[in-house]
Design an enzyme around this catalytic site. Sequence first.
Site, PDB file in Angstrom:
ATOM      1  N   GLY A 199      40.037  30.724  36.531  1.00 13.54           N
ATOM      2  CA  GLY A 199      38.901  30.796  37.445  1.00 13.54           C
ATOM      3  C   GLY A 199      39.310  31.317  38.810  1.00 13.54           C
ATOM      4  CG  ASP A 200      41.915  31.071  42.415  1.00 11.39           C
ATOM      5  OD1 ASP A 200      42.252  32.099  43.015  1.00 11.39           O
ATOM      6  OD2 ASP A 200      41.506  30.056  43.015  1.00 11.39           O
ATOM      7  CG  ASP A 201      43.695  35.419  43.357  1.00 12.05           C
ATOM      8  OD1 ASP A 201      42.467  35.615  43.499  1.00 12.05           O
ATOM      9  OD2 ASP A 201      44.465  35.221  44.320  1.00 12.05           O
TER      10      ASP A 201
ATOM     11  CG  ASP B 163      46.211  32.220  41.875  1.00  8.04           C
ATOM     12  OD1 ASP B 163      45.057  31.748  41.865  1.00  8.04           O
ATOM     13  OD2 ASP B 163      46.752  32.656  42.914  1.00  8.04           O
TER      14      ASP B 163
ATOM     15  CG  LEU C 296      38.778  34.728  41.840  1.00  6.41           C
ATOM     16  CD1 LEU C 296      39.287  34.200  43.183  1.00  6.41           C
ATOM     17  CD2 LEU C 296      37.270  34.535  41.742  1.00  6.41           C
TER      18      LEU C 296
END
Length: 425
Positions: free
Chosen positions: A225-227, A205, A249
């Site tokens: 690749g995440d939040d 994140d 995301l």
Amino acid sequence: MCLLGIISLTLLSSLCHAKPGNRQKICAVKASGSNATDDTPAIRSAFTECGRGGRVVFTPTTYYVNSILNISSLEDVDIDIQGKLLWSTDINYWLNHSVAVGYQNQSTAFILGGNNVRINGHGTGTLDGNGDYWYEWIKKQTNTSNYPGRPHQITFNGLTNSVVKGLNFIRSQMWTMSIIHCGNSVFEDILVNNTGNRVSSSNTDGADTIYSTNLTFKNWTVYNGDDSISFKANSTNIRVLNSHFYNGLGIAIGSIGQYKGRFETIENIRAENIYFSNTLHTFYVKTWTDDQNGYPPNGGGGGLGYAQNMHLKNLTVEGLRGAAFSISQCTRFSGAPGVGNCTNSQFQIRDVDIDGLKGTTKSSRVASLQCSAVKPCTDIELYDVDLEFANGTSAASYLCGNVKENKGWECTGPVCEGGSATGEC
Ligand SMILES: *[C@@H]1O[C@H](CO)[C@@H](O)[C@H](O)[C@H]1NC(C)=O
Ligand SMILES: *[C@@H]1O[C@H](CO)[C@@H](O)[C@H](O)[C@H]1NC(C)=O
Ligand SMILES: *[C@@H]1O[C@H](CO)[C@@H](O)[C@H](O)[C@H]1NC(C)=O
Ligand SMILES: *[C@@H]1O[C@H](CO)[C@@H](O)[C@H](O)[C@H]1NC(C)=O
Ligand SMILES: *[C@@H]1O[C@H](CO)[C@@H](O)[C@H](O)[C@H]1NC(C)=O
Ligand SMILES: *[C@@H]1O[C@H](CO)[C@@H](O)[C@H](O)[C@H]1NC(C)=O
Ligand SMILES: *[C@@H]1O[C@H](CO)[C@@H](O)[C@H](O)[C@H]1NC(C)=O
Ligand SMILES: *[C@@H]1O[C@H](CO)[C@@H](O)[C@H](O)[C@H]1NC(C)=O
Ligand SMILES: *[C@@H]1O[C@H](CO)[C@@H](O)[C@H](O)[C@H]1NC(C)=O
Ligand SMILES: *[C@@H]1O[C@H](CO)[C@@H](O)[C@H](O)[C@H]1NC(C)=O
Ligand SMILES: *[C@@H]1O[C@H](CO)[C@@H](O)[C@H](O)[C@H]1NC(C)=O
Ligand SMILES: *[C@@H]1O[C@H](CO)[C@@H](O)[C@H](O)[C@H]1NC(C)=O
């Protein structure tokens, strides 16, 4: 007063001199120059010497961070980061020694906190988590999300009336920064790049806020690749402005509702002038169900509360991969036990508006809103939406379950109900 003599005799780790015409004490952190020598003793002593009323300078060189740092109780200090802090790759050391963040059983490599702290990286200062090693390692584990002891790169704990600016955060070991018990602070001109050089990164994140109020995130650029950025338990009065998010995301609310019987809120969130490229969503909310399955970090459920008063304006997207706006009240992380009932959460989502959502998408779903039957989502407003596929056809599907008082749009069909970590089934 300059205490150079005393410092050289005792630790030989920081240089100190009085600036002409200025009584502020300055400590330039001395670098060992080799990753065989841990620079954290020199870093600690510079903060001990200059962390109250002084200036701590990281010169344009590499500092090797081979052990945990807990720099707390700073007061009225300038921290000038001209060089790079590079974390060691001794994964066993970090799993055994990383320290508690204070939420979700998360842990961290570096705690920094205090009042009136001014951190400036001048666009070049860099914190490098050496994450390529972590990304390769986590892929070999069975439980990949929230692996116990895998550290956040930095945790701002108790940072108040402060400014963090002009810094680059690259290849974080896990989440880039957790921000907990913080208030009245600004984080601006920040680049986060967690793009792996050897394998793709996971659970990296951009920033996560917890128990914090009155924060401004301005001019952020995040590759991950995440939040891209996430607002968790008791995050209130938060702004994210003029920022660019790539591959992740999008802006996340939660996950929340993970602690059985605990009442938590998220409110007064504002996002304006945000550009999203190849992200899964622009904005998404994730809550646990009312059924407790295991414990944090990866299990949980049964929490109460609400997320409300969330206003997003002027969102521009390019190549969006999923529903632009998504709600899932059925959070589940991989490796955790069963999901439970996706519509029984006692956590309510209300008063969201998105005004201005334009650009290109690969998903037909503008909205995918899976809400609780016990506490339906209310006051969801969408205006000025224009999402198109590459061929120019408009994306026009708005899927809902248990959504009431929508304004500016109509549901076009039922939403999928099922366990999810990323917002849709
Ligand atoms: C960090 O240091 C502060 C001040 O000494 C202390 O109160 C706190 O418990 C420490 N945090 C951790 C996780 O060790
Ligand atoms: C020092 O760097 C080398 C190569 O870059 C690496 O193999 C080694 O593990 C590093 N040592 C520490 C303590 O990080
Ligand atoms: C932790 O420390 C112990 C004892 O030094 C060691 O055996 C173990 O491999 C280390 N790593 C983990 C992940 O426990
Ligand atoms: C998380 O920490 C709590 C104590 O704060 C502990 O009771 C619980 O067992 C921990 N969960 C895991 C999965 O380690
Ligand atoms: C919010 O924080 C800013 C500093 O970032 C400060 O100027 C402002 O007064 C704070 N607002 C409130 C309501 O405390
Ligand atoms: C935004 O931050 C970047 C550094 O990440 C900097 O180069 C740029 O000048 C900043 N933009 C503005 C408008 O301040
Ligand atoms: C982010 O990191 C990747 C991998 O090292 C690199 O290829 C890319 O140029 C970086 N992007 C920016 C904006 O620095
Ligand atoms: C979180 O906020 C709720 C609602 O204001 C409050 O009741 C609760 O005590 C807060 N929790 C923590 C740990 O601060
Ligand atoms: C909307 O946001 C974009 C960045 O995504 C920015 O370039 C543009 O100026 C903003 N529009 C307004 C009216 O502020
Ligand atoms: C993986 O996660 C499950 C469920 O949370 C837990 O029971 C198990 O102990 C974990 N395994 C490891 C190796 O952490
Ligand atoms: C799930 O919970 C809702 C709300 O309590 C209830 O109406 C529904 O029947 C439950 N579904 C199942 C399959 O138990
Ligand atoms: C445009 O692309 C979408 C998504 O690939 C497709 O469903 C639609 O049929 C296409 N429309 C036309 C007119 O080709």
